[in-house]
Design a protein around this motif. Structure first.
Motif, PDB file in Angstrom:
ATOM      1  N   MET A 193       0.820  -1.200   0.000  1.00 20.91           N
ATOM      2  CA  MET A 193       0.000   0.000   0.000  1.00 20.91           C
ATOM      3  C   MET A 193       0.862   1.261   0.000  1.00 20.91           C
ATOM      4  O   MET A 193       0.492   2.283  -0.581  1.00 20.91           O
ATOM      5  N   GLY A 194       2.030   1.227   0.635  1.00 20.30           N
ATOM      6  CA  GLY A 194       2.895   2.385   0.673  1.00 20.30           C
ATOM      7  C   GLY A 194       3.386   2.792  -0.698  1.00 20.30           C
ATOM      8  O   GLY A 194       3.514   3.978  -1.013  1.00 20.30           O
ATOM      9  N   ILE A 195       3.675   1.772  -1.547  1.00 16.84           N
ATOM     10  CA  ILE A 195       4.153   2.077  -2.900  1.00 16.84           C
ATOM     11  C   ILE A 195       3.076   2.783  -3.687  1.00 16.84           C
ATOM     12  O   ILE A 195       3.323   3.794  -4.366  1.00 16.84           O
ATOM     13  N   THR A 225      -1.058  -4.997  15.299  1.00 17.33           N
ATOM     14  CA  THR A 225      -0.695  -3.581  15.324  1.00 17.33           C
ATOM     15  C   THR A 225       0.543  -3.322  14.468  1.00 17.33           C
ATOM     16  O   THR A 225       1.569  -3.973  14.658  1.00 17.33           O
ATOM     17  N   PRO A 226       0.492  -2.379  13.521  1.00 20.78           N
ATOM     18  CA  PRO A 226       1.683  -2.058  12.716  1.00 20.78           C
ATOM     19  C   PRO A 226       2.798  -1.493  13.594  1.00 20.78           C
ATOM     20  O   PRO A 226       2.546  -0.858  14.620  1.00 20.78           O
ATOM     21  N   ASN A 276       1.714   5.936   6.244  1.00 25.10           N
ATOM     22  CA  ASN A 276       0.306   6.318   6.417  1.00 25.10           C
ATOM     23  C   ASN A 276      -0.465   5.320   7.270  1.00 25.10           C
ATOM     24  O   ASN A 276      -1.676   5.226   7.171  1.00 25.10           O
ATOM     25  N   VAL A 277       0.245   4.547   8.120  1.00 20.50           N
ATOM     26  CA  VAL A 277      -0.431   3.591   8.999  1.00 20.50           C
ATOM     27  C   VAL A 277      -1.085   4.342  10.160  1.00 20.50           C
ATOM     28  O   VAL A 277      -0.730   5.486  10.464  1.00 20.50           O
ATOM     29  N   HIS A 278      -2.020   3.670  10.817  1.00 19.89           N
ATOM     30  CA  HIS A 278      -2.747   4.268  11.926  1.00 19.89           C
ATOM     31  C   HIS A 278      -2.781   3.296  13.102  1.00 19.89           C
ATOM     32  O   HIS A 278      -2.627   2.088  12.932  1.00 19.89           O
ATOM     33  N   THR A 295      -1.262   9.693  14.699  1.00 16.73           N
ATOM     34  CA  THR A 295      -2.238   8.604  14.766  1.00 16.73           C
ATOM     35  C   THR A 295      -1.679   7.370  15.463  1.00 16.73           C
ATOM     36  O   THR A 295      -2.318   6.315  15.451  1.00 16.73           O
ATOM     37  N   ALA A 296      -0.498   7.485  16.078  1.00 16.22           N
ATOM     38  CA  ALA A 296       0.108   6.339  16.761  1.00 16.22           C
ATOM     39  C   ALA A 296      -0.622   6.046  18.065  1.00 16.22           C
ATOM     40  O   ALA A 296      -1.225   6.930  18.687  1.00 16.22           O
TER      41      ALA A 296
END
Length: 343
Positions: A1-3, A150-151, A118-120, A191-192
């Motif tokens: 998703m990051g790419i 959890t990322p 862009n992870v949350h 958002t962490a």
């Protein structure tokens, strides 16, 4: 998703410079080739439509060449077909090469830790102290059901690029000074859910001072994030507490008492190890009391079983182990228990 997200952002930045001109040129080529095709071929094939002409134009430019439509007149072949094939291949090659360069650039930035994440609801892990330590922390996080999905975002200023082992652990890497706001912004601090600030093994003498700067930055920007700090010097614990961190872990303050306790009661270390790891056995948990729990005895009656044992109350930063059964639960109190799984 990051790419893909980086790819779309890149498109937005370069569209006005390159893609806008390319789109105009592409539409002009389609208009020229389809109009020329109709002009030269309609007389010999009255059933042709503009949709057929546009279809032939796109098929020819992309070198697919289905063969369902093609120019048969000399003018259509020389003045329309050949230019469409040559220029179309050039445009297609330019588009593909540009896409490839954007994807490669985006991937390279991610590997080097230069991209924004862009992870949350993620965990930010400050400092890289070697693969073994990271693997241990990640394993503990993944073993608990409350954090297994959890990322994890690793922030470090010395690691040059993320390794294959870290990629396999599904860790996102952000390179930069962790006490700088711009670095924490790329780690999406806003958002962490948690922030773990490890002691810096590469500079232990200055670790506490630099980590205090990180903690102050995090707490100033987003005080609701749960922040845990590894402190090397027990004398610096009050400074972290004044900074507003949620938890301070100082292993050095435990070494002496653990060694003496192990001397007096051999096996204490193994017991403590099992109670603080998610790998096996039972662990300590601190949970909120249920509605209706008024006293310590109420909490024990609710939770105690063959696999769970309530052992105390957490009141602020002070644990009360094995209080009297009638001890009232105050506002903000939490329940300390030992269990096989998190209640």
């Amino acid at each position: 998703m990051g790419i893909f997200s980086s790819l779309f952002r890149k498109f937005g930045r370069v569209f006005s410079r390159r893609w806008g001109s390319l789109l105009i040129f592409f539409l002009a080529l389609v208009a020229y080739s389809s109009t020329g095709y109709m002009y030269f071929e309609l007389e010999g094939n009255p059933d042709l439509t503009w949709l057929d002409a546009i279809w032939w134009s796109l098929v020819t430019m992309t070198t697919v060449g289905y063969g369902d439509y093609f120019p048969v007149s000399t003018g259509g072949r020389l003045l329309v077909g050949i230019p469409t094939m040559i220029v179309g291949v050039g445009v297609l090659g330019y588009i593909l090469s540009t896409l490839a360069s954007i994807i490669m650039e985006s991937k390279h930035k991610e590997i080097r830790g230069m991209a924004s994440t862009n992870v949350h609801d993620h965990i930010i892990l400050i400092h890289y102290n070697g693969l073994d330590q990271v693997q241990k922390i990640v394993h503990e996080i993944r073993e608990d059901p409350s954090t297994e999905q959890t990322p994890i975002v690793l922030v470090d200023e010395h690691l040059e690029e993320i390794t294959k082992e870290l990629i396999d652990l599904e860790i996102i890497f952000v390179r930069g000074n962790p006490d700088r706001e711009v670095t924490l912004e790329r780690a999406n601090l806003s958002t962490a859910r948690h922030c773990i600030i490890q002691a810096n093994d590469q500079d232990p003498e200055n670790s506490d001072h630099r980590n205090l700067a990180v903690a102050l930055t995090v707490e100033r920007l987003f005080p609701d994030i749960q922040t845990i700090v590894h402190c090397l010097n027990p004398g610096n614990i009050p400074f972290y507490e004044k900074a507003g961190v949620d938890g301070v872990v100082c292993i050095n303050s435990l070494v002496g008492q653990m060694m003496v306790h192990e001397l007096q009661d051999p096996g204490v270390h193994e017991v403590f190890t099992e109670l603080t790891t998610n790998e096996a056995g039972k662990q300590f948990y601190i949970v909120d009391p249920q509605s209706g729990d008024v006293t310590y005895a109420d909490a024990k009656d609710r939770h105690d079983s063959e696999s769970t044992q309530v052992i105390g109350i957490q009141r602020g930063n002070r644990p009360i182990i094995l209080p009297p059964s009638g001890e009232s639960l105050e506002r903000g109190d939490r329940i300390i228990l030992i269990a096989a799984v998190r209640p």
